[in-house]
Design a protein around this motif. Structure first.
Motif, mmCIF file in Angstrom:
data_model
loop_
_atom_site.group_PDB
_atom_site.id
_atom_site.type_symbol
_atom_site.label_atom_id
_atom_site.label_comp_id
_atom_site.label_asym_id
_atom_site.label_seq_id
_atom_site.Cartn_x
_atom_site.Cartn_y
_atom_site.Cartn_z
ATOM 1 N N SER A 150 0.831 -1.200 0.000
ATOM 2 C CA SER A 150 0.000 0.000 0.000
ATOM 3 C C SER A 150 0.869 1.255 0.000
ATOM 4 O O SER A 150 2.049 1.220 0.368
ATOM 5 N N ALA A 151 0.291 2.344 -0.434
ATOM 6 C CA ALA A 151 1.034 3.592 -0.612
ATOM 7 C C ALA A 151 1.634 4.080 0.703
ATOM 8 O O ALA A 151 0.979 4.087 1.745
ATOM 9 N N ARG A 152 2.909 4.449 0.634
ATOM 10 C CA ARG A 152 3.614 5.081 1.744
ATOM 11 C C ARG A 152 4.095 6.453 1.307
ATOM 12 O O ARG A 152 4.366 6.689 0.131
ATOM 13 N N ASP A 153 4.244 7.343 2.272
ATOM 14 C CA ASP A 153 4.742 8.681 1.971
ATOM 15 C C ASP A 153 6.124 8.592 1.328
ATOM 16 O O ASP A 153 6.983 7.841 1.783
ATOM 17 N N GLY A 154 6.313 9.352 0.256
ATOM 18 C CA GLY A 154 7.610 9.408 -0.392
ATOM 19 C C GLY A 154 7.885 8.280 -1.359
ATOM 20 O O GLY A 154 8.966 8.240 -1.960
ATOM 21 N N GLU A 155 6.947 7.344 -1.531
ATOM 22 C CA GLU A 155 7.120 6.242 -2.457
ATOM 23 C C GLU A 155 6.150 6.363 -3.621
ATOM 24 O O GLU A 155 5.032 6.868 -3.447
ATOM 25 N N PRO A 156 6.534 5.909 -4.807
ATOM 26 C CA PRO A 156 5.591 5.918 -5.930
ATOM 27 C C PRO A 156 4.435 4.965 -5.665
ATOM 28 O O PRO A 156 4.609 3.919 -5.022
ATOM 29 N N SER A 157 3.267 5.343 -6.140
ATOM 30 C CA SER A 157 2.099 4.475 -5.976
ATOM 31 C C SER A 157 1.135 4.723 -7.119
ATOM 32 O O SER A 157 1.200 5.749 -7.808
ATOM 33 N N TRP A 158 0.234 3.773 -7.308
ATOM 34 C CA TRP A 158 -0.761 3.840 -8.359
ATOM 35 C C TRP A 158 -2.142 3.561 -7.756
ATOM 36 O O TRP A 158 -2.271 2.755 -6.821
ATOM 37 N N GLU A 159 -3.160 4.207 -8.302
ATOM 38 C CA GLU A 159 -4.529 3.909 -7.902
ATOM 39 C C GLU A 159 -4.924 2.554 -8.480
ATOM 40 O O GLU A 159 -4.559 2.209 -9.594
ATOM 41 N N SER A 160 -5.686 1.788 -7.696
ATOM 42 C CA SER A 160 -6.126 0.490 -8.197
ATOM 43 C C SER A 160 -7.328 0.006 -7.404
ATOM 44 O O SER A 160 -7.682 0.577 -6.364
ATOM 45 N N ALA A 161 -7.895 -1.085 -7.884
ATOM 46 C CA ALA A 161 -9.068 -1.664 -7.218
ATOM 47 C C ALA A 161 -8.723 -2.233 -5.852
ATOM 48 O O ALA A 161 -9.614 -2.411 -5.013
ATOM 49 N N VAL A 162 -7.456 -2.531 -5.590
ATOM 50 C CA VAL A 162 -7.066 -3.071 -4.287
ATOM 51 C C VAL A 162 -6.493 -1.990 -3.372
ATOM 52 O O VAL A 162 -5.998 -2.283 -2.292
ATOM 53 N N GLY A 163 -6.570 -0.736 -3.831
ATOM 54 C CA GLY A 163 -6.053 0.376 -3.050
ATOM 55 C C GLY A 163 -4.822 0.972 -3.695
ATOM 56 O O GLY A 163 -4.171 0.349 -4.542
ATOM 57 N N ASP A 164 -4.492 2.193 -3.300
ATOM 58 C CA ASP A 164 -3.304 2.832 -3.839
ATOM 59 C C ASP A 164 -2.058 2.080 -3.369
ATOM 60 O O ASP A 164 -1.959 1.681 -2.206
ATOM 61 N N GLY A 165 -1.082 1.905 -4.277
ATOM 62 C CA GLY A 165 0.133 1.202 -3.895
ATOM 63 C C GLY A 165 0.924 0.774 -5.103
ATOM 64 O O GLY A 165 0.801 1.348 -6.189
ATOM 65 N N ARG A 166 1.750 -0.243 -4.901
ATOM 66 C CA ARG A 166 2.595 -0.762 -5.980
ATOM 67 C C ARG A 166 2.771 -2.271 -5.803
ATOM 68 O O ARG A 166 2.553 -2.806 -4.710
ATOM 69 N N PRO A 167 3.194 -2.953 -6.875
ATOM 70 C CA PRO A 167 3.248 -4.421 -6.826
ATOM 71 C C PRO A 167 4.362 -4.956 -5.933
ATOM 72 O O PRO A 167 5.400 -4.324 -5.748
ATOM 73 N N GLY A 168 4.136 -6.161 -5.405
ATOM 74 C CA GLY A 168 5.206 -6.952 -4.830
ATOM 75 C C GLY A 168 6.061 -7.516 -5.952
ATOM 76 O O GLY A 168 5.731 -7.410 -7.141
ATOM 77 N N TRP A 169 7.155 -8.149 -5.561
ATOM 78 C CA TRP A 169 8.146 -8.583 -6.547
ATOM 79 C C TRP A 169 7.674 -9.768 -7.386
ATOM 80 O O TRP A 169 7.699 -9.729 -8.628
ATOM 81 N N HIS A 170 7.210 -10.835 -6.758
ATOM 82 C CA HIS A 170 6.974 -12.090 -7.481
ATOM 83 C C HIS A 170 5.799 -12.006 -8.451
ATOM 84 O O HIS A 170 5.848 -12.572 -9.547
ATOM 85 N N ILE A 171 4.748 -11.308 -8.049
ATOM 86 C CA ILE A 171 3.529 -11.266 -8.861
ATOM 87 C C ILE A 171 3.760 -10.567 -10.192
ATOM 88 O O ILE A 171 3.095 -10.869 -11.180
ATOM 89 N N GLU A 172 4.734 -9.653 -10.253
ATOM 90 C CA GLU A 172 4.955 -8.936 -11.504
ATOM 91 C C GLU A 172 5.383 -9.893 -12.609
ATOM 92 O O GLU A 172 4.887 -9.805 -13.746
#
Length: 419
Positions: A216-238
């Motif tokens: 999930s989105a943290r201050d100072g980190e890139p993030s994207w809006e999505s159906a599971v909440g703002d944030g970015r992917p984990g490593w393996h799922i990509e």
């Protein structure tokens, strides 16, 4: 995303064999399954530093596999990612006061240049993680909906929930389970998980080995809006999602360095099976680690020998490739500074040998004796040292090469002796 130019690959007379390849999941050499074509996924770089010889050795191994497949008449489909948003990249960008996007773009460009210099055949699909974040989020949402993922509250009350993969649920409901690919014991899994980006002590997880799917989105980190909440992917799922987009399961070979066996490839396979119900791959192949100055070559240690720096110093990239080919892809080995001089001398002799080539209609129609030897060596678990030794014997015997001999070195070993 743009990859890099395709090197010239001459077509050879006849056809090679489908190679035997060591499979990490079974511990045996066996024929690769190309019944639906040669479908290859190789994990790409996290672009925060230049390509070192450990990277180059890995991509050369799977370039060799692709060359052998194509020579056997197999239609190859190759996909590779670049992890252009991840903790190591963000940390390096912060430490050097460079925008993370600029750092990723510059290092990806340098990687393309290195691969071009080394005559690596590019993937058909070269995919940046930042280009498929929405697709990855959709996959995470499906895993939540089907009970293969769960949410964990973050310590920061302003942040949304992180999402984790439920290892126990996948084990209970699919054909996948921990150890299916790595064959590691619980203690070793736990150690590797901790050392390689995992968070076994995270509060709220159902199992210490459950991997992160969505941060999930943290201050100072890139993030994207999505159906599971703002944030970015984990490593393996990509890697799972990119493979699913461009290849069909089970893929022929999932490849990378041996440091990816666990948790990365194991978890990526688990995600893929949970999403589709199918095994992720029929073959798992891994390249050994390259050491320098007594330690594994790594960005964290800084003991790197970089392709770009060798080229900048005037080293012929063909000599770099030839030096790497002298080691079997599965072996762990150490680079020494004088290795490059040995390779330059060998390349010089090969080029001199190639200048004496002859051509005739008869020679063009049938595989030469050298071509037969190269095919036999490479069909046996990509035995490049044996292939290099075969060329060495022909060169040392001062046997006049045919054009097929010179083409074979270019096609199968990736070294253009006419350039």
């Amino acid at each position: 995303m743009e990859s890099w130019p395709t090197p010239t690959v001459p077509v050879l007379p006849g056809a090679g064999s489908i190679p035997l390849l060591y499979d990490t999941a079974t511990g045996e050499k066996r024929a690769t399954d190309v019944s639906r074509g040669g479908q290859l996924y190789v994990c790409g770089i996290t672009p925060y530093d230049a390509t070192h010889l450990g990277h180059a050795s890995t991509y050369l191994a799977f370039d060799t596999l692709g060359r052998v497949w194509r020579d056997a008449g197999v239609e190859v489909t190759y996909a590779q990612n670049t992890t252009d948003v991840d903790d190591p990249l963000l940390e390096r960008a912060a430490a050097t006061d460079v925008d993370w996007r600029e750092l990723a773009a510059s290092q990806t460009d340098l990687f393309r240049s290195d691969m071009t210099h080394l005559a690596i055949i590019p993937p058909d699909h070269y995919v940046a993680v930042t280009d498929v974040v929405g697709d990855i989020a959709d996959a995470v949402a499906r895993l939540l909906d089907t009970g293969f993922a769960y949410r964990v509250a973050t310590p920061d009350s302003d942040a949304g929930d992180d999402v984790y993969f439920d290892v126990a649920a996948a084990t209970a409901s699919t054909t996948w389970h921990l150890g299916i690919e790595s064959r590691l014991d619980d203690e070793t899994m736990m150690r590797f998980f901790s050392e390689r980006g995992g968070d076994p002590d995270r509060e709220g997880k159902r199992d210490p080995l459950d991997p992160l799917l969505w941060r999930s989105a943290r201050d100072g980190e890139p993030s994207w809006e999505s159906a599971v909440g703002d944030g970015r992917p984990g490593w393996h799922i990509e890697c799972t999602v990119i493979a699913l987009q461009h290849l069909s399961l089970p893929i022929s070979v999932n490849g990378g360095g041996s440091d990816l066996v666990f948790p990365h490839h194991e978890m990526s396979a688990g995600h893929g099976t949970a999403l589709t119900g199918d095994p992720f791959a029929t073959h798992y192949a891994h390249a050994g680690m390259v050491a320098y100055q007594g330690e594994k070559m790594s960005k964290s240690l800084g003991n790197l020998v970089k392709v770009s720096e060798l080229v900048h110093e005037g080293v012929d990239p063909r000599a770099i490739r030839l030096a790497l080919l002298g080691h079997h892809y599965r072996s762990d080995w150490e680079w020494f500074d004088d290795d490059v001089m040995t390779a330059i001398a060998r390349l010089t002799h090969w080029i001199e040998w190639a200048t004496t080539e002859t051509t005739s209609a008869e020679e063009q129609a049938e595989p030469s004796a050298l071509l037969v030897e190269l095919r036999e060596a490479l069909a046996d678990d990509l035995d490049t040292p044996a292939a290099v030794a075969a060329v060495e014997r022909f060169v040392a015997a001062e046997q006049t090469p045919t054009s097929i001999d010179v083409d074979a070195v270019q096609t199968l070993l990736g070294i253009d002796l006419r350039a």
